[in-house]
Structures are given as C-alpha cells and as structure tokens.
Scaffold this motif. Structure first.
Motif, short mmCIF file in Angstrom:
data_model
loop_
_atom_site.label_atom_id
_atom_site.label_comp_id
_atom_site.label_asym_id
_atom_site.label_seq_id
_atom_site.Cartn_x
_atom_site.Cartn_y
_atom_site.Cartn_z
N ASN A 420 0.81 -1.22 0.00
CA ASN A 420 0.00 0.00 0.00
C ASN A 420 0.84 1.27 0.00
O ASN A 420 0.45 2.28 -0.59
N ASP A 424 4.85 3.78 -6.89
CA ASP A 424 4.83 3.36 -8.30
C ASP A 424 4.77 1.84 -8.36
O ASP A 424 5.79 1.16 -8.34
N LYS A 425 3.56 1.33 -8.46
CA LYS A 425 3.38 -0.13 -8.46
C LYS A 425 3.48 -0.66 -9.89
O LYS A 425 2.59 -0.42 -10.71
N ASP A 426 4.55 -1.39 -10.18
CA ASP A 426 4.65 -2.03 -11.48
C ASP A 426 4.16 -3.47 -11.37
O ASP A 426 3.68 -3.90 -10.32
N TRP A 430 2.73 -5.79 -7.94
CA TRP A 430 1.42 -6.43 -7.92
C TRP A 430 1.56 -7.95 -7.82
O TRP A 430 0.86 -8.60 -7.03
N LEU A 452 -8.08 -5.27 -9.28
CA LEU A 452 -7.56 -3.91 -9.06
C LEU A 452 -6.36 -3.63 -9.96
O LEU A 452 -6.20 -2.51 -10.47
N MET A 453 -5.54 -4.64 -10.13
CA MET A 453 -4.36 -4.52 -10.98
C MET A 453 -4.76 -4.18 -12.41
O MET A 453 -4.19 -3.26 -13.03
N LYS A 454 -5.74 -4.88 -12.93
CA LYS A 454 -6.19 -4.63 -14.30
C LYS A 454 -6.83 -3.25 -14.41
O LYS A 454 -6.63 -2.54 -15.41
N GLN A 455 -7.58 -2.85 -13.37
CA GLN A 455 -8.21 -1.53 -13.38
C GLN A 455 -7.17 -0.41 -13.36
O GLN A 455 -7.41 0.70 -13.85
N SER A 456 -5.99 -0.72 -12.79
CA SER A 456 -4.90 0.28 -12.72
C SER A 456 -4.13 0.37 -14.02
O SER A 456 -3.20 1.18 -14.14
N VAL A 458 -2.26 -2.06 -15.36
CA VAL A 458 -1.05 -2.88 -15.34
C VAL A 458 -1.39 -4.26 -15.88
O VAL A 458 -2.29 -4.93 -15.38
#
Length: 732
Positions: A420, A424-426, A430, A452-456, A458
């Motif tokens: 959290n 910068d979450k690559d 994730w 959530l990852m796909k919504q971001s 990534v």
C-alpha cells in the motif's frame, strides 16, 4: 642571496590556488626526486651575475617537464605552475598540457580544468588531456561536452582524442553521439587505426549493439588483445556468455595472450552459465600469470564461486581484499543468500552497514532475500525498519522483495502494508502481493487484487498468473483457476511447466484425478517432473494407487535418483495400508543408495530459531518439553481428539502409532513455544515437509485449548491456526 619570489603572495588570476607562503618546489625536489644537483644549484642562483649568458644555455621545457612528470602531490604541481607564471612562460602549450595530464593522473580533475580554462588557445594536445581526464574518472558527460566545444572551435581531433570520446559515449550511453563520432572517424581517415577502431568496437558493445561491434571487429586488419577483449566483454555484458567463451577460445587459437580484463569477462561468462569446472581452469590461468591479487579478478572469482555454490572458497577471496568495494560486498552477500546460507548473508550485511559502507539496491535486495529465507519475523521487521530509513525506501525492486519477505515470514498483512505504501506499483509489485496471498491460501483476496491490478492499467505477466493459480490451488477455487489458466494467452503469455503443474495440482487435490490425467495427456509440451509430481501427490491424498504408480513410473524415467519420488510413492502405499509395497520401495531406495530427508521444525523464540526433529530429546529443556507435550495430549483426549491412523507411514500397533504421531517435530516445537513465551504470544513455526493430517487436526484444537495463534509454514504453504480453525480450510 636574495629571497625567492615564491615566498610572497602571487598577484595573478591563479593566486587563489596557492597558499600565502610556498616552499620553492625546485628547492624541495633534490631530496624527493634525486635529480642531479646542477639544475637545482642553477635555479637557486638565477640572480647570480657570474654568468650573464646562462639563460641562453638553459632548456626550460625539459627542466620543468621533468619536474611535472615526477610530481606526486598537488602541491608539487601548483608550485611548478606558480614558477611558470613568474617566469612568464605560462602560455607554453607543451608545459600546460603536461600540467593538465599530471593533475589528471593525481585525480585533481577540477584543478586540471582550471588550468585548461586559463589557456587562451588550446591545441589538440591540451584538448586531449582534459577529455582524457574526464573519461578516465567516468565523468562522461563532461568529456562529451568538451569534445563538442572542441568541434565548435574547429580543432580537429586526432587518434588519441577519439577513443576517449567513444568511451564517454558508451559510458553515458549516448548511441547517437557515438554514431556521429564514428562518422567523423571515416571522414578523418582513421578507419584503419587499430587504437581508434578498438574504441568503436567497445562503444557499440557497451551500447548493447553487439552485432555492430562484430561488423567493425571483422573489418580490422590487425586484432590485438584490446580488440578481442572488447568483443569478449561485449558478449559477456550483453547476456551472451556462450559467444563470449567462443571468442575467447578463438582468440587463444590465434596466439593472442589474454590480459586481466579479458579474464574478468571470461570468468563472468563461466559464472553466467554456472560452469565451475572451466571457471576453475581460468582461475589456474590467473594464478600462472601472477594476477591473483588483481582487484577486478578477485571480484569476478568471488562472484563465480559464490554463484556456483562454493561460498567458502568465495569467502576466502573476499577476505583477501583489505577494503572490499561495493561490488565485492554484493557478490558475497548475494552468493550466501542464493545458496542457502541466509544467516551468513544477514551477518555479512550487518557487518557492512556497521562499517558505514554505502549500500545499493542490489545489496538491499540480497539482504531482504536472506531475511525471507531465515523466516524470522523479528528479523523481517528489523530489515523493514532499516529500509524505511534508507535511500532504498522508494525502490520498487526493494519493496517487491520486502512484500515477498513478509509473506514468507508469515505476516501477509505486513506485506500488504508495504504494498500500500509503494507509490509506483509495477507488475512486479502487484505480482509479489498476489503470490503472497497465494502462499497463505487467501485466494479471494488474490483474485480481488488481480481485478484492481487490471483496473490500474497494469498487464499481468507469467509470475502474476503463477501466483493466481497458486492462490486458487491453496483455496480450492477450481473454476477460477481453470478460467485464469485459459485466459493467459489473451495477454500473449504461453503457459510454462509451473503453470501446468499448478493446474494439475488444483484439479488433483480437488479430486478431479481423471480430468487432471486427461489435461496432462493433452499438454502441448512434454510433461515434466513438476507435472507428474503434482499428479502423484494428488493420488496420495485420494489413495488412487494405480494412477499414482503410473505417475511414479514417469517420474522415475525422468529422475531415477530423486529421493522425493520414491518417498511419495511409499507414502501412497502407506496411506493405502499396502505395507508389503512400502517395504519394497524402501529396499529399492537402499539399493540405489537413497535416503529420506529427515523432517524438522523450527520455532522462533525472541528472535532466535530453535530446531526439533521427530522424538527429539537433545534440547536442554527436553524434560519440560515432553511434560508439556503429555499435558497437551491429555487435554486433546479430554476434548475428544482421535488420532488419524492414516498419518502413520509405518506398520505399528495402536499404542506405538499414537506415541509416534504425538512426537512429530511440529508438536515438539509447539510444546517448546508454549513453555517459552507469555500467554497470548503468537507461535511461528517452519516445517521442511508437508504437514501430516494428524498434526494439522491436533494443531487446530491446540490453538483453541491454549488460546494462541499458531502459524505454521510447511513445504507447500502457510497455515494460520486460531480458535480451532485453520486458514487453509482443511484444504492443502
């Protein structure tokens, strides 16, 4: 005799560079440089009227050039420079070039630049001196800047300018600038100058354009050791170790002797392919050439032996260096961490920071990896605290490693906290969190995070899907796992053996053994050890002997000397109570010289790990441990607990079976934890084998009886026991 004019402050633009009072350099040099006395006596008597023609016979260039060449400290150079100013010969390009080169050699690049800037019309030799200086100390941008200024002033470069400029272009790297320099080389007629062309080869190699480097190399009429070394280093640095080794063999066949730079690259290539035997032969060559104390070779040898598992040998090289640099520290810490010497890696890291040695991202990641392997939650918190106060706190790679560390140390919630706070979450960040959830059997949370990852924005990679399949596997989410596996190709990802084995494990553990077998038979790639191993493990759970035997046969054909396969088949026979087949497997193992790995459990008490084996009575508090164990067994029976007979892998009577089952290593670790910690303290246990059904059931009830949370990490996953329930939902 009149006092020297150097004893007074010099009124000149350079006066700020000199102290108020300077001991005349020409008076100090008789002792330090051992020159013949005549020149010094002459200079000491410059004011003498004995010989009015003396200046006509004195060679200033030769004398002061000699002094500059023998300068060993900055003060020597400043004194000579002061004398040149006083004599009015500070515009002598030859001597000023000498001054700049001397300053560069002493590491005084700023002073060299000041001298250069005061010269009104520098020639190519002076430009070469300052460009060489910047290039030598890896100040590549400054070197390129000076070269650009040189071009603006219409000073034509020579064969000594261009290699240093090319080195700078490769060091930045500035591929476009380097190409322009390469074009100039043709226009200026240096296409056959081996010194310049070697610089071109090295430039392309450093920029990752190894094919272009090869084209230039092939056109060389004369190939010296530098030419060959540039290509060997280029291949080694660009992930082509086999080509690097092929070039090295070709170089030796032409009779060119390698230098230490070539040997460093060859050792690195052997390290990359983990070819220790041939690496040792290069080590012998190093010794024969008397280069064993060359710093870069020591680093390369340390890295090679460490990566290839010879950490004790690597440490001996490490200890030879009085002041190890960062690369050497990293090689040793990483070597320990990646070869199962986690505690040694942590200790070395602590030594490093205690000496105030600056770490980098590689150091931090290796240390975090080691902490994850140790499995100590206290150590994990210490490492997180260190990282949070360091310059690595926003490093995405370090944070990914921290997430993995906390997950493997049994606290997935702390892993989520690191996740959290990472800005910068690559895809790596994730994926690390998804894998962490999978390790703890929190399948739904892993799937939610995936959304959530796909919504971001990534996109997932192969590791992401492996984490998701593991999460589904450990949570019994068959439909979700099946759909995820088949949507991998939507992202252009081809499933690997790990993905196939994970899906086989998911199907098999859920009881879909026939579907798992059909899935294997229709795989587009040849099923490997992990796939057949997953099927055999599932057959053991559901006691499907026939299919399990088939899977075992396939495993034996692939790895006939892997102890684990024989143990798995033996366990399958034991679960089916076919003791004669169990005996045959044990005989077969003895004939092959195989022995089963002994099970053990570790428990962390006050930051220290204690180890236990089945029936272990070697601990100093053994008597208290077994008393606590007996107390727990009485309370379990009173609560209605009945041992699971199928967990016994030996043909024993009822009493022997109960005694054996209650003496398993994790039960001893739990007993020790209860007598060693305060009420309410969470017990953290690591087991090297998969937890048996009996101990799993007993631990659930123990957690309720003693009102403790007990976290057990077995060979497959984490189990969180609390209030009589396990986080795995009895699915593991």
């Amino acid at each position: 005799m009149a006092s020297s004019p150097l004893l007074t402050r010099i009124s000149h633009p350079f006066s700020s560079l000199y102290p108020t009072k300077i001991t005349p350099f020409y008076l100090a040099t008789e002792q330090s440089f051992k020159f013949p006395s005549t020149p010094f006596n002459f200079v000491k008597h410059l004011s003498s009227n004995d010989n009015p023609n003396i200046f006509h016979n004195f060679n200033f260039d030769s004398f002061y050039a000699n002094l500059i060449d023998n300068s060993s400290h900055k003060i020597n150079i400043t004194q000579v420079h002061a004398k040149l100013l006083l004599l009015g010969i500070q515009q002598n390009g030859f001597l000023v070039s000498k001054l700049v080169n001397a300053a560069v050699n002493l590491g005084e690049i700023s002073y060299a630049r000041k001298v250069f800037d005061k010269f009104p019309d520098p020639d190519v030799f002076l430009w070469n001196a300052i460009i060489r200086g910047y290039s030598k100390y890896n100040l590549f941008a400054s070197a390129v800047e000076m070269y650009s200024r040189m071009q603006v002033l219409w000073v034509s470069p020579d064969g000594y300018t261009l290699p240093h400029v090319l080195k700078a272009c490769g060091g930045i790297p500035s591929f476009r600038m380097g190409q322009q320099v390469h074009g100039q080389i043709f226009r200026l007629g240096f296409e056959k100058d081996v010194f310049v062309q070697n610089g071109v080869v090295a430039f392309y190699a450093k920029c990752g354009k190894i094919a272009s480097a090869k084209v230039v190399f092939d056109r060389l009429e004369i190939r010296n050791v530098v030419s060959w070394t540039s290509m060997i280093s280029g291949y080694a640095q660009n992930g082509q170790p086999i080509e690097a080794l092929r070039f090295f063999d070709e170089m030796r066949s032409t009779g060119v002797m390698p230098d230490w730079i070539a040997l460093v690259s060859v050792i690195r290539a052997h390290t990359d392919v983990e070819d220790l035997e041939h690496g040792k032969s290069i080590h012998s060559c190093v010794i024969k050439m008397g280069l064993e104390l060359e710093p870069d070779l020591l680093i390369a040898l340390t890295a090679m032996y460490a990566k290839c598992g010879q950490v004790m040998v690597a440490r001996s090289f490490f200890n030879l260096v009085k002041v190890p640099n960062l690369i050497l520290w990293n090689a040793m810490i990483s070597g320990y961490a990646k070869n199962g010497y986690a505690e040694e890696a942590v200790k070395l890291f602590r030594d490093m920071i205690s000496h105030n040695i600056k770490t980098d991202s590689i150091t931090a990641r290796s240390a975090v990896l080691a902490c994850a392997q140790v499995g100590s939650f206290d150590l994990a918190r210490w490492m997180d605290n260190y990282i949070s106060k360091s310059e690595h706190k926003d490093d995405v790679f370090v944070n990914s490693a921290l997430i993995d560390m906390f997950a493997k140390c049994g606290n997935v919630d702390m892993a989520r906290m690191v996740f959290n706070r990472t800005l910068d979450k690559d895809v790596v960040v994730w994926s690390s969190m998804i894998v962490g959830y999978g390790l703890h059997g929190r399948g739904r949370e892993a799937l939610d995070l995936y959304q959530l990852m796909k919504q971001s924005g990534v996109s997932p990679n192969a590791v992401t899907f492996l984490g998701l399949l593991t999460a589904c596997n450990h949570s019994g989410l068959v439909e979700d796992g099946w759909q995820l596996f088949h949507c991998m190709k939507d992202y252009g990802i081809e499933p690997r053996h790990q993905h196939y084995s994970c899906l086989v494990d998911l199907l098999g553990r859920s009881g879909y053994l026939d579907q798992a077998y059909d899935f294997i038979m229709n795989m587009p790639i040849e099923p490997g050890v992990s796939v057949w191993g997953a099927l055999l493990s599932a057959c053991k759970i559901h006691r499907h002997v026939t299919l399990g035997e088939y899977a075992a046969e396939r495993l034996f054909s692939l790895e006939s000397y892997n102890t684990g396969h024989y143990v798995q088949l033996s366990n399958l026979y034991a679960s089916a109570r076919t003791w004669d087949r169990v005996a045959k497997i044990r005989v077969l193992m003895r004939e092959k010289g195989l022995s089963k790995d002994l099970g053990y459990s570790l428990i962390e008490i006050n930051g220290k790990l204690e180890a236990f084996r089945v029936g272990d009575k070697s601990h100093p508090r053994s008597k208290e441990i077994f008393e606590e164990l007996e107390s727990l067994e009485r309370r379990l029976k009173q609560a209605g607990f009945v041992p699971d007979r199928n967990s016994s892998l030996h043909d024993l009577n009822e009493e022997e079976m109960e005694e054996t089952l209650c003496n398993h290593s994790e039960r001893l670790a739990i007993a020790f934890g209860l007598i060693s910690t305060a009420q309410g303290t969470t017990l953290r246990i690591t087991k090297n084998l998969r937890a048996c059904i009996n101990c799993h059931s007993a631990t659930k009830l123990i957690s309720k009886l003693v009102n403790r949370e007990i976290i057990v990490r077995d060979a497959n996953r984490f189990h969180h026991f609390k209030d009589g329930v396990c986080s795995c939902g009895d699915y593991w």
